[in-house]
Design a protein around this motif. Sequence first.
Motif, PDB file in Angstrom:
ATOM      1  N   SER A  84      -3.579   3.479  -8.911  1.00 48.00           N
ATOM      2  CA  SER A  84      -4.112   4.690  -8.739  1.00 48.00           C
ATOM      3  C   SER A  84      -3.590   6.040  -9.145  1.00 48.00           C
ATOM      4  O   SER A  84      -4.055   7.038  -9.673  1.00 48.00           O
ATOM      5  N   ILE A  85      -2.000   5.764  -9.246  1.00 51.62           N
ATOM      6  CA  ILE A  85      -1.227   7.436  -9.370  1.00 51.62           C
ATOM      7  C   ILE A  85      -1.569   7.323 -11.017  1.00 51.62           C
ATOM      8  O   ILE A  85      -1.624   8.680 -11.101  1.00 51.62           O
ATOM      9  N   LEU A  86      -2.154   6.423 -11.824  1.00 47.41           N
ATOM     10  CA  LEU A  86      -1.582   6.903 -13.022  1.00 47.41           C
ATOM     11  C   LEU A  86      -3.239   7.602 -13.236  1.00 47.41           C
ATOM     12  O   LEU A  86      -3.326   7.501 -14.701  1.00 47.41           O
ATOM     13  N   ARG A  87      -4.137   6.664 -12.768  1.00 42.68           N
ATOM     14  CA  ARG A  87      -5.896   7.543 -12.616  1.00 42.68           C
ATOM     15  C   ARG A  87      -5.671   8.755 -11.907  1.00 42.68           C
ATOM     16  O   ARG A  87      -6.391   9.445 -12.474  1.00 42.68           O
ATOM     17  N   MET A  88      -4.832   9.746 -11.075  1.00 43.48           N
ATOM     18  CA  MET A  88      -4.551  10.875 -10.932  1.00 43.48           C
ATOM     19  C   MET A  88      -4.719  11.959 -12.174  1.00 43.48           C
ATOM     20  O   MET A  88      -3.744  11.852 -13.315  1.00 43.48           O
ATOM     21  N   PRO A  89      -5.214  12.893 -12.145  1.00 51.37           N
ATOM     22  CA  PRO A  89      -5.494  13.669 -13.829  1.00 51.37           C
ATOM     23  C   PRO A  89      -4.063  14.629 -14.154  1.00 51.37           C
ATOM     24  O   PRO A  89      -4.175  15.323 -15.275  1.00 51.37           O
ATOM     25  N   LEU A  90      -3.340  14.777 -12.074  1.00 50.95           N
ATOM     26  CA  LEU A  90      -2.440  15.733 -12.170  1.00 50.95           C
ATOM     27  C   LEU A  90      -1.457  14.841 -13.130  1.00 50.95           C
ATOM     28  O   LEU A  90      -0.510  14.615 -12.390  1.00 50.95           O
ATOM     29  N   ALA A  91      -0.138  16.181 -14.006  1.00 51.12           N
ATOM     30  CA  ALA A  91       1.132  14.994 -14.061  1.00 51.12           C
ATOM     31  C   ALA A  91       1.970  15.522 -12.737  1.00 51.12           C
ATOM     32  O   ALA A  91       2.700  15.129 -12.103  1.00 51.12           O
ATOM     33  N   ARG A  92       1.991  16.700 -11.883  1.00 51.12           N
ATOM     34  CA  ARG A  92       2.253  17.448 -11.363  1.00 51.12           C
ATOM     35  C   ARG A  92       1.809  16.538  -9.268  1.00 51.12           C
ATOM     36  O   ARG A  92       2.856  16.175  -8.728  1.00 51.12           O
ATOM     37  N   GLY A  93       1.123  15.517  -9.776  1.00 49.70           N
ATOM     38  CA  GLY A  93       0.685  14.609  -8.200  1.00 49.70           C
ATOM     39  C   GLY A  93       0.936  13.484  -8.376  1.00 49.70           C
ATOM     40  O   GLY A  93       1.027  12.571  -7.280  1.00 49.70           O
ATOM     41  N   ARG A  94       1.117  13.179  -9.883  1.00 55.15           N
ATOM     42  CA  ARG A  94       1.616  11.440  -9.835  1.00 55.15           C
ATOM     43  C   ARG A  94       3.043  12.222  -9.565  1.00 55.15           C
ATOM     44  O   ARG A  94       3.203  11.050  -8.956  1.00 55.15           O
ATOM     45  N   ALA A  95       3.817  13.223  -9.885  1.00 53.45           N
ATOM     46  CA  ALA A  95       5.345  12.868  -9.804  1.00 53.45           C
ATOM     47  C   ALA A  95       5.318  13.136  -8.471  1.00 53.45           C
ATOM     48  O   ALA A  95       6.291  12.251  -7.867  1.00 53.45           O
ATOM     49  N   LYS A  96       4.653  13.618  -7.623  1.00 52.50           N
ATOM     50  CA  LYS A  96       4.747  13.789  -5.616  1.00 52.50           C
ATOM     51  C   LYS A  96       4.288  11.999  -5.363  1.00 52.50           C
ATOM     52  O   LYS A  96       5.093  12.066  -4.535  1.00 52.50           O
ATOM     53  N   ALA A  97       3.276  11.981  -6.301  1.00 49.28           N
ATOM     54  CA  ALA A  97       3.242  10.085  -5.662  1.00 49.28           C
ATOM     55  C   ALA A  97       4.076   9.532  -5.695  1.00 49.28           C
ATOM     56  O   ALA A  97       4.737   8.652  -4.715  1.00 49.28           O
ATOM     57  N   PHE A  98       4.892   9.066  -7.093  1.00 49.45           N
ATOM     58  CA  PHE A  98       6.233   8.619  -7.371  1.00 49.45           C
ATOM     59  C   PHE A  98       7.379   8.594  -6.354  1.00 49.45           C
ATOM     60  O   PHE A  98       8.107   8.256  -6.070  1.00 49.45           O
ATOM     61  N   SER A  99       7.458  10.320  -6.113  1.00 50.08           N
ATOM     62  CA  SER A  99       8.338  10.381  -5.318  1.00 50.08           C
ATOM     63  C   SER A  99       8.380   9.941  -4.201  1.00 50.08           C
ATOM     64  O   SER A  99       9.250   9.919  -3.131  1.00 50.08           O
ATOM     65  N   THR A 100       7.139  10.145  -3.652  1.00 50.08           N
ATOM     66  CA  THR A 100       7.274   9.032  -1.681  1.00 50.08           C
ATOM     67  C   THR A 100       7.230   7.884  -2.262  1.00 50.08           C
ATOM     68  O   THR A 100       7.563   7.404  -0.720  1.00 50.08           O
ATOM     69  N   CYS A 101       7.784   7.579  -2.780  1.00 48.72           N
ATOM     70  CA  CYS A 101       7.593   6.241  -3.037  1.00 48.72           C
ATOM     71  C   CYS A 101       9.085   5.384  -3.402  1.00 48.72           C
ATOM     72  O   CYS A 101       9.481   4.104  -3.333  1.00 48.72           O
ATOM     73  N   SER A 102       9.836   6.634  -4.193  1.00 48.10           N
ATOM     74  CA  SER A 102      11.206   6.167  -4.837  1.00 48.10           C
ATOM     75  C   SER A 102      12.139   5.486  -3.506  1.00 48.10           C
ATOM     76  O   SER A 102      12.902   4.376  -4.177  1.00 48.10           O
ATOM     77  N   SER A 103      12.373   5.763  -2.146  1.00 50.97           N
ATOM     78  CA  SER A 103      13.293   5.994  -1.199  1.00 50.97           C
ATOM     79  C   SER A 103      12.507   4.237  -0.717  1.00 50.97           C
ATOM     80  O   SER A 103      13.953   3.226  -1.428  1.00 50.97           O
ATOM     81  N   HIS A 104      11.883   4.269  -0.835  1.00 53.34           N
ATOM     82  CA  HIS A 104      11.058   2.465   0.069  1.00 53.34           C
ATOM     83  C   HIS A 104      11.806   1.592  -1.683  1.00 53.34           C
ATOM     84  O   HIS A 104      12.057   0.192  -1.443  1.00 53.34           O
ATOM     85  N   LEU A 105      11.292   2.008  -2.325  1.00 55.85           N
ATOM     86  CA  LEU A 105      11.214   1.014  -3.772  1.00 55.85           C
ATOM     87  C   LEU A 105      12.838   0.705  -3.295  1.00 55.85           C
ATOM     88  O   LEU A 105      12.843  -0.797  -4.110  1.00 55.85           O
ATOM     89  N   THR A 106      13.739   2.080  -4.029  1.00 55.63           N
ATOM     90  CA  THR A 106      15.048   1.790  -3.491  1.00 55.63           C
ATOM     91  C   THR A 106      15.664   0.606  -2.892  1.00 55.63           C
ATOM     92  O   THR A 106      16.413  -0.746  -3.908  1.00 55.63           O
ATOM     93  N   VAL A 107      14.920   0.725  -1.942  1.00 58.61           N
ATOM     94  CA  VAL A 107      15.736  -0.365  -0.492  1.00 58.61           C
ATOM     95  C   VAL A 107      14.719  -1.637  -1.020  1.00 58.61           C
ATOM     96  O   VAL A 107      15.653  -2.634  -0.633  1.00 58.61           O
ATOM     97  N   VAL A 108      13.508  -1.987  -1.493  1.00 57.81           N
ATOM     98  CA  VAL A 108      13.201  -3.236  -1.261  1.00 57.81           C
ATOM     99  C   VAL A 108      13.646  -3.628  -2.789  1.00 57.81           C
ATOM    100  O   VAL A 108      14.266  -4.981  -2.673  1.00 57.81           O
ATOM    101  N   VAL A 109      14.427  -3.072  -3.841  1.00 54.62           N
ATOM    102  CA  VAL A 109      15.258  -3.452  -4.615  1.00 54.62           C
ATOM    103  C   VAL A 109      16.523  -4.258  -4.516  1.00 54.62           C
ATOM    104  O   VAL A 109      16.805  -5.222  -4.933  1.00 54.62           O
ATOM    105  N   LEU A 110      16.924  -3.283  -3.983  1.00 51.01           N
ATOM    106  CA  LEU A 110      18.497  -3.681  -3.403  1.00 51.01           C
ATOM    107  C   LEU A 110      18.155  -5.245  -2.260  1.00 51.01           C
ATOM    108  O   LEU A 110      19.431  -6.086  -2.651  1.00 51.01           O
TER     109      LEU A 110
END
Length: 233
Positions: A144-170
């Motif tokens: 869904s993020i890759l289909r977003m037209p704006l780079a700023r929107g993609r960066a914001k969406a990735f940012s909201t998942c970064s904390s959870h993704l870090t905890v999951v990987v660890l």
Amino acid sequence: MLMDICTQKGNISLVACAMKMFFFITLGGTECLLLAMMAYDRYVAICHPLHYTLIMNHKFSMKLATDFCVSTIPAVIGQTCRIFSLPFCGSNRIDHFFCDLPTVLKLACGDTFENEMAVYVVTAVFVTFPFLLILISYVRIISSILRMPLARGRAKAFSTCSSHLTVVVLFYGTASITYLQPKPRQAEDNGKLLSLSYSVLIPTLNPIIYWLRNKDIMLALRKLQSYKLGIKT
């Protein structure tokens, strides 16, 4: 563990060891399920933002979290009873800093193959299955993020998942290596270090990881830093 460190005795009764194992597996399994729930929350927020408040309302979230917590108890009780019903006729020294499943099984006499298989089944249910749900959620999120037209929107969406993704990987990385790796290939010191990581280190880092992604906290830190710099000058 804290009591052992303070008293320096290092002794624990069989009942206390069983209770420690029960609470450890229960809380660990619940954390795996809650991480899956958080991944679904991120999926709804990014892929279905207009329906987020309707789907992930307070009542549904509390019910889901409660169901996850309660669902682990029967399986863990059965697993703990199976292990501590085995005969322990050899050494009574646990080569670990807590009563972990693989470590206690090593002290049992006789054939422990069925119990080892039961450990793999419990691990698959409470570790592998939630991980697959997390993986599916993030595949859809990334799509869904890759289909977003704006780079700023993609960066914001990735940012909201970064904390959870870090905890999951660890968390999942260290836990999976500990419980799914074959015994002959697992060194004792490495097993202790990995257990220390997912049982003590990562839970300690969790608040810091999520705390650093909080905009209000970061804003307050910047203001505090500016205030201190202003005093020095």
